[in-house]
Scaffold this active site. Sequence first.
Site, short mmCIF file in Angstrom:
data_model
loop_
_atom_site.label_atom_id
_atom_site.label_comp_id
_atom_site.label_asym_id
_atom_site.label_seq_id
_atom_site.Cartn_x
_atom_site.Cartn_y
_atom_site.Cartn_z
N CYS A 112 14.02 10.03 8.02
CA CYS A 112 13.82 9.54 9.40
C CYS A 112 15.09 9.49 10.22
CB CYS A 112 13.20 8.15 9.32
SG CYS A 112 14.12 7.05 8.22
N GLY A 167 6.85 4.09 8.69
CA GLY A 167 6.04 5.29 8.89
C GLY A 167 6.29 5.86 10.27
N SER A 168 5.34 6.61 10.77
CA SER A 168 5.53 7.31 12.05
C SER A 168 5.41 6.34 13.23
CB SER A 168 4.50 8.42 12.19
OG SER A 168 3.21 7.85 12.24
N GLY A 228 2.92 3.24 13.92
CA GLY A 228 3.60 1.97 14.23
C GLY A 228 3.07 1.34 15.50
N LYS A 288 0.85 -1.19 0.00
CA LYS A 288 0.00 0.00 0.00
C LYS A 288 0.89 1.25 0.00
CE LYS A 288 -1.69 2.45 3.24
NZ LYS A 288 -1.40 3.75 2.60
N GLU A 291 9.64 0.15 10.90
CA GLU A 291 10.69 1.17 10.72
C GLU A 291 10.03 2.51 10.98
OE1 GLU A 291 13.75 0.62 10.24
OE2 GLU A 291 13.92 -1.37 9.37
N GLU A 295 9.70 14.53 16.64
CA GLU A 295 10.17 14.50 15.25
C GLU A 295 9.43 15.59 14.46
OE1 GLU A 295 9.01 11.14 12.74
OE2 GLU A 295 11.09 11.05 12.10
P1 NAD Z 1 2.40 7.73 8.61
O1 NAD Z 1 2.63 6.79 9.74
O2 NAD Z 1 1.36 8.75 8.75
O3 NAD Z 1 2.03 6.89 7.28
C1 NAD Z 1 2.89 5.92 6.74
C2 NAD Z 1 2.09 4.93 5.91
O4 NAD Z 1 1.26 4.18 6.78
C3 NAD Z 1 1.14 5.58 4.90
O5 NAD Z 1 1.07 4.72 3.78
C4 NAD Z 1 -0.17 5.61 5.66
O6 NAD Z 1 -1.29 5.63 4.79
C5 NAD Z 1 -0.11 4.32 6.43
N1 NAD Z 1 -0.81 4.29 7.72
C6 NAD Z 1 -0.93 5.29 8.63
N2 NAD Z 1 -1.59 4.84 9.72
C7 NAD Z 1 -1.87 3.53 9.51
C8 NAD Z 1 -2.52 2.52 10.28
N3 NAD Z 1 -3.02 2.75 11.49
N4 NAD Z 1 -2.62 1.28 9.74
C9 NAD Z 1 -2.09 1.00 8.54
N5 NAD Z 1 -1.49 1.93 7.75
C10 NAD Z 1 -1.37 3.18 8.24
O7 NAD Z 1 3.81 8.37 8.29
P2 NAD Z 1 4.15 9.42 7.12
O8 NAD Z 1 3.82 10.77 7.61
O9 NAD Z 1 3.61 8.98 5.82
O10 NAD Z 1 5.73 9.24 7.03
C11 NAD Z 1 6.62 9.92 7.82
C12 NAD Z 1 7.04 9.08 9.01
O11 NAD Z 1 7.70 7.89 8.56
C13 NAD Z 1 8.06 9.77 9.88
O12 NAD Z 1 7.75 9.57 11.23
C14 NAD Z 1 9.36 9.09 9.53
O13 NAD Z 1 10.35 9.16 10.52
C15 NAD Z 1 8.92 7.70 9.27
N6 NAD Z 1 9.89 6.99 8.44
C16 NAD Z 1 10.66 6.02 9.01
C17 NAD Z 1 11.63 5.36 8.25
C18 NAD Z 1 12.47 4.27 8.85
O14 NAD Z 1 13.05 3.51 8.08
N7 NAD Z 1 12.59 4.15 10.15
C19 NAD Z 1 11.82 5.71 6.93
C20 NAD Z 1 11.03 6.72 6.38
C21 NAD Z 1 10.07 7.35 7.15
#
Ligand code: NAD
Length: 492
Positions: free
Chosen positions: A291, A235-236, A240, A183, A257, A390
């Site tokens: 990140c 993601g965040s 997570g 996704k 991650e 962050e």
């Molecule tokens: P986000 O968590 O809002 O969304 C990430 C993805 O998850 C999107 O595709 C979103 O639609 C989906 N999503 C959100 N909530 C969900 C849920 N409850 N169930 C299933 N899917 C869900 O994050 P973002 O704003 O898109 O990305 C930025 C974040 O990602 C930052 O916190 C950044 O640090 C982190 N990030 C981490 C890494 C790593 O490798 N550690 C790499 C890149 C980004």
Amino acid sequence: MTTETMIASDELFIGGEWIKPQGSGRISVLAASTEEPVGSVPDGTNADIDAAVAAARAAFDDPSGWSSWSIEDRAQALERLAGALESRGEETARRVSLQNGMPISLSLQIEAVFPAVLARYYAGLIRQTALLEDRAGLLGGTIHVLRKPVGVVGAIVPWNYPQTLAMFKLAPLLAAGCTVVMKPSPETVLDSLLLAEAILEAELPAGVVNLVPAGREVGAYLVEHPDVDKIAFTGSSASGRMIARRCGELLRPVTLELGGKSAAIVLDDADLAGATEALFAATLMNNGQTCNIGTRVLAPRSRYDEVLEVFGGLADALVVGDSLDPATQIGPMASARQRERVEGYIEKGRAEGGRVVAGGGRPPELDRGWFVQPTIFADVDNGDTIAREEIFGPVLAVIPYDGVDDAVAIANDSEFGLGGSVWSRDIERANNVAKRVQTGSIGINHYMLDPAAPFGGVKASGLGRELGPEGLTAYLQLQSIYEAPPQAEPAP
Ligand code: NAD
């Protein structure tokens, strides 16, 4: 930027073909630099996830399907995928920059290149991985230890490095013999059309890779789908945590991650003058939307003013502009919402007593696009909001320390533990400091993650590792087959 031709699709890539979505909603994408519409795709629904999971399940369960292919055949398919991604590399980079504001000079180095590097790396790695090991049992008999693919993976990725992070998951899971429903994030869906094209060109069997762009609710539906065997999420930390909770209830394996608030520790003997480019990459890469970068700069009190001058000068000199302009070093934020969030933190930093030494607002010459000036804060305490949370934008907090123990204590006084860096002329000393930092990875005089090294976080930055051989292990599960010793021949 000149007017873009709209990039649009009316179909989803499921079961090896382009099919009509089950819903009628659409995800529309605006260019981060101009706020103009540049494309749209169907907004995936739960019913589309059902169809995609069914396709991935059937592909995995097919007795002569992908998971039963020989290692050599899977490795060759990954190499074909690498070639297909490479030939689309420039267009991938352009679409990513158009959507999320990544400077094109960076996306040409990363988004155009890294996905193919990862596909080739895991093709090589799976060829060298023993998937069957025979051991003599301590209690007699033979034990066959099998390393089998975990099954159908639900993969959820963010928008900041959409293709590279997709391949962090796809390359090892395909090498392991898994199938996947991925996704993409709604902010970056146009590049995922190219990934689907590459999968088709590489002739992976139908259903091995399925792509359903959608929002978070549909992502949550994928996480708990009964036919999914493992979740791989980037993601965040907030998302997570929710996903981990659900996977905990389901006892479903999950790799997370997540976010970071890493420290760039400048030691008192650091050569800053010669390190501007590396400092930039380690603290502000991709407009701060990375990140693992060191957004807390820890400076020895004896060199505090000098460190401020270096970072203030760097921020003031950076070229801020259209993400598609090759001269741009800082592009816009990925969305209006993201800019609002970053501006909120800048306001909070000021309100809590931080002193802005560079930036602090929108670039006055850019009246369209979600731009924020690279911003450097002085007089920040590690307890302040901008040092704890962050921000995910081009905003650095410079924090003074007294002695190396204090620097390590400040670095470790964080909810997160993802990346970071140590800057020193004395490599042994820098290594000794690096070892004391509670983090999944850390750089010395640069920060550059590498496909061969495990990457991931401790504390609120995640669970598990991607990349390296460890990234492959995450998609394999162990099975022991105990074989009885041969029966003794009956005496004649
Ligand atoms: P986000 O968590 O809002 O969304 C990430 C993805 O998850 C999107 O595709 C979103 O639609 C989906 N999503 C959100 N909530 C969900 C849920 N409850 N169930 C299933 N899917 C869900 O994050 P973002 O704003 O898109 O990305 C930025 C974040 O990602 C930052 O916190 C950044 O640090 C982190 N990030 C981490 C890494 C790593 O490798 N550690 C790499 C890149 C980004």
